[in-house]
Design a protein around this motif. Structure first.
Motif, PDB file in Angstrom:
ATOM      1  N   LEU C 119       0.822  -1.205   0.000  1.00  0.00           N
ATOM      2  CA  LEU C 119       0.000   0.000   0.000  1.00  0.00           C
ATOM      3  C   LEU C 119       0.862   1.264   0.000  1.00  0.00           C
ATOM      4  O   LEU C 119       0.589   2.212  -0.748  1.00  0.00           O
ATOM      5  N   MET C 120       1.923   1.277   0.801  1.00  0.00           N
ATOM      6  CA  MET C 120       2.762   2.469   0.871  1.00  0.00           C
ATOM      7  C   MET C 120       3.479   2.702  -0.465  1.00  0.00           C
ATOM      8  O   MET C 120       3.619   3.834  -0.916  1.00  0.00           O
ATOM      9  N   MET C 122       2.372   1.760  -3.442  1.00  0.00           N
ATOM     10  CA  MET C 122       1.351   2.217  -4.376  1.00  0.00           C
ATOM     11  C   MET C 122       0.999   3.678  -4.105  1.00  0.00           C
ATOM     12  O   MET C 122       0.913   4.486  -5.031  1.00  0.00           O
ATOM     13  N   ILE C 142      -6.649   7.274 -12.276  1.00  0.00           N
ATOM     14  CA  ILE C 142      -6.155   5.927 -12.020  1.00  0.00           C
ATOM     15  C   ILE C 142      -7.214   5.047 -11.380  1.00  0.00           C
ATOM     16  O   ILE C 142      -7.073   3.843 -11.335  1.00  0.00           O
ATOM     17  N   LEU C 143      -8.290   5.652 -10.854  1.00  0.00           N
ATOM     18  CA  LEU C 143      -9.365   4.824 -10.318  1.00  0.00           C
ATOM     19  C   LEU C 143     -10.315   4.399 -11.423  1.00  0.00           C
ATOM     20  O   LEU C 143     -11.118   3.497 -11.246  1.00  0.00           O
ATOM     21  N   ARG C 144     -10.222   5.080 -12.573  1.00  0.00           N
ATOM     22  CA  ARG C 144     -11.235   4.888 -13.594  1.00  0.00           C
ATOM     23  C   ARG C 144     -10.838   3.846 -14.625  1.00  0.00           C
ATOM     24  O   ARG C 144     -11.656   3.105 -15.127  1.00  0.00           O
ATOM     25  N   LYS C 145      -9.580   3.850 -15.001  1.00  0.00           N
ATOM     26  CA  LYS C 145      -9.158   2.908 -16.028  1.00  0.00           C
ATOM     27  C   LYS C 145      -7.648   2.830 -16.018  1.00  0.00           C
ATOM     28  O   LYS C 145      -6.998   3.407 -15.171  1.00  0.00           O
ATOM     29  N   ASP C 146      -7.111   2.084 -16.927  1.00  0.00           N
ATOM     30  CA  ASP C 146      -5.673   2.041 -17.094  1.00  0.00           C
ATOM     31  C   ASP C 146      -4.989   1.171 -16.052  1.00  0.00           C
ATOM     32  O   ASP C 146      -5.351   1.180 -14.880  1.00  0.00           O
ATOM     33  N   ALA C 149      -1.957   2.018 -11.098  1.00  0.00           N
ATOM     34  CA  ALA C 149      -1.716   1.555  -9.735  1.00  0.00           C
ATOM     35  C   ALA C 149      -1.517   0.044  -9.724  1.00  0.00           C
ATOM     36  O   ALA C 149      -0.716  -0.479  -8.946  1.00  0.00           O
ATOM     37  N   SER C 150      -2.213  -0.665 -10.617  1.00  0.00           N
ATOM     38  CA  SER C 150      -2.088  -2.123 -10.614  1.00  0.00           C
ATOM     39  C   SER C 150      -0.694  -2.552 -11.058  1.00  0.00           C
ATOM     40  O   SER C 150      -0.172  -3.563 -10.572  1.00  0.00           O
ATOM     41  N   ILE C 153       1.362  -2.254  -7.981  1.00  0.00           N
ATOM     42  CA  ILE C 153       1.114  -3.352  -7.040  1.00  0.00           C
ATOM     43  C   ILE C 153       1.811  -4.629  -7.510  1.00  0.00           C
ATOM     44  O   ILE C 153       2.501  -5.301  -6.730  1.00  0.00           O
ATOM     45  N   LEU C 194      -8.131  -3.032 -16.647  1.00  0.00           N
ATOM     46  CA  LEU C 194      -8.793  -3.920 -15.699  1.00  0.00           C
ATOM     47  C   LEU C 194     -10.287  -3.908 -15.995  1.00  0.00           C
ATOM     48  O   LEU C 194     -10.813  -2.940 -16.540  1.00  0.00           O
ATOM     49  N   PRO C 195     -10.987  -5.010 -15.640  1.00  0.00           N
ATOM     50  CA  PRO C 195     -12.443  -4.989 -15.815  1.00  0.00           C
ATOM     51  C   PRO C 195     -13.064  -3.839 -15.029  1.00  0.00           C
ATOM     52  O   PRO C 195     -12.608  -3.511 -13.934  1.00  0.00           O
TER      53      PRO C 195
END
Lengths: 200, 200, 200
Positions: C119-120, C122, C142-146, C149-150, C153, C194-195
């Motif tokens: 987490l840190m 990311m 980054i929360l919406r697509k692409d 962040a993944s 991780i 990501l889905p």
């Protein structure tokens, strides 16, 4: 004296927060919350970044009582009188100047480099308004136009120049305070703006 | 027992975060992120403001596993069943009540003044939902309508009253907890709202 | 060497912040502010959560000078040349990889559990961009697509796997770094996503 000025600054910022809450159509608790965050948000961000604990309003509950009550009184006032937004410009400029110089002096006393002093002063003066705008779902006003944060920066730079010339904290602070308030009010009076950067 | 309740509260808040992420059309990692922030955001803000380190979820990784897995399970569930938003109202009210009373007790133990105790309890119960709404680009729901933060405040005030009458932490906490949950559920059932302040 | 990479990462993130500010039509100070926040926001959130004081840019003012100047140079550049957004993808992927691995190693050294290390890392790589998007009034990209962040991780998980196999910090870090940058660039090149979870 300084403490009284600080409370007045908080009250003015609380009124501006309550008016923003009114434009977003919040309920009474939302009004108190936004008023409080606008008033104490800048100092809170500064204290967290500088690891100053307890955060200033934690040891002195008067700040919170003041901002909540000011928020409610604003709601009452606006029901019977026209919105005080224009009349607030002068006290708001004084609040900005006061908070910015106080924040800068705290960072200077803690021995931080000069650019940090400038940043902490600017944050103390403006971060509350930024959080207010984010919570009301708007691009923060001070990032969009107006000489606001820039007035704070100019005044703090003047303060640091005078300090480098061995002027005392008191007089350098007073000069910085006057510079910020004057710049801000002149900018409002004459519609000064920084150049805008717009990508298609 | 309290720990188990705490985990249940986190799980319920994680479901509400995951549903909000679904309405904003986020990807799976975004769902886990919003679920986690909604669940642990309030306690994190409280711990940072009160200078409690390590932040509660840093020493106990179960919180993060729980919220991430709950977020993913919510996605799976919603694919086959109707959205559980209505069914969540009861556990959500319990989570709010639990978090608010816990946060208030932590601030009380740290010796803070009463208005800070109320604020910390309210923050612990609601700040996660505020961050969830800011990240989904909405004016935070609890600022706009609904008896939510106000239920938390009323319950904490009751808790402090009972404490001033020398009721034990346990029983005063239980009374505050019941008051918050009951107020919240009655408010939902009867559509109670605080007066709204709307400027033209 | 690492320090130089760190500054380059900051500069690249500052350019991306300045471009976002241009799309939101901010003034020059707003450009510098968003550029700075995008560059140092992730590390700041990490340092506050981990109680590392002073926050990294407070003891080394070069970070702030760098981000402010980079922001202004971006404005100048874009006036005469086409926007460098596409050309930035490679340095941006390197910046993400560097920040994520650095953040993860700091959390590992502090003895945190593995999920906190992930987490840190990311957060260090991505939180600056999230604050940039919130201030520009958008649902964070980054929360919406692409895969962003993944990718961070996945690379940190690889790093932790190698560390569990007793690979040295240096080589495990290098492998994680390459994995993040490669994943991110392949995701851009092939449009991997990501889905998405979308509720009506």
């Amino acid at each position: 004296m300084l403490y009284l000025l600080d409370l007045i600054g908080c009250a003015v910022f609380a009124v501006s927060g309550a008016l923003a809450a009114g434009h977003a159509g919040l309920d009474l608790l939302g009004v108190m919350t936004i008023a409080t965050i606008t008033a104490i948000g800048g100092g809170t961000v500064r204290d967290l970044l500088m690891n100053r604990h307890p955060v200033f309003w934690m040891c002195d509950p008067r700040y919170l009582y003041l901002t909540c009550i000011t928020g409610l009184l604003t709601v009452l006032y606006v029901r019977y009188f026209p919105s005080p937004a224009a009349a607030l410009l002068v006290p708001d400029a004084l609040g900005l100047a006061l908070f910015a110089i106080c924040g800068a002096q705290l960072a200077e006393q803690a021995g931080h480099p000069r650019i940090i002093v400038v940043l902490m002063g600017m944050l103390t003066g403006t971060a509350g308004g930024v959080v207010r705008d984010v919570l009301s779902n708007q691009v923060p006003l001070i990032l969009r136009k107006d000489i606001y944060a820039s007035a704070a920066i100019a005044g703090i730079v003047l303060y640091l120049l005078l300090r480098a010339l061995r002027v005392s904290t008191l007089w350098a602070g007073a000069a910085g305070f006057v510079a910020i308030a004057a710049l801000r009010l002149l900018a409002v009076a004459y519609g000064w703006q920084l150049p805008v950067f717009r990508l298609a």
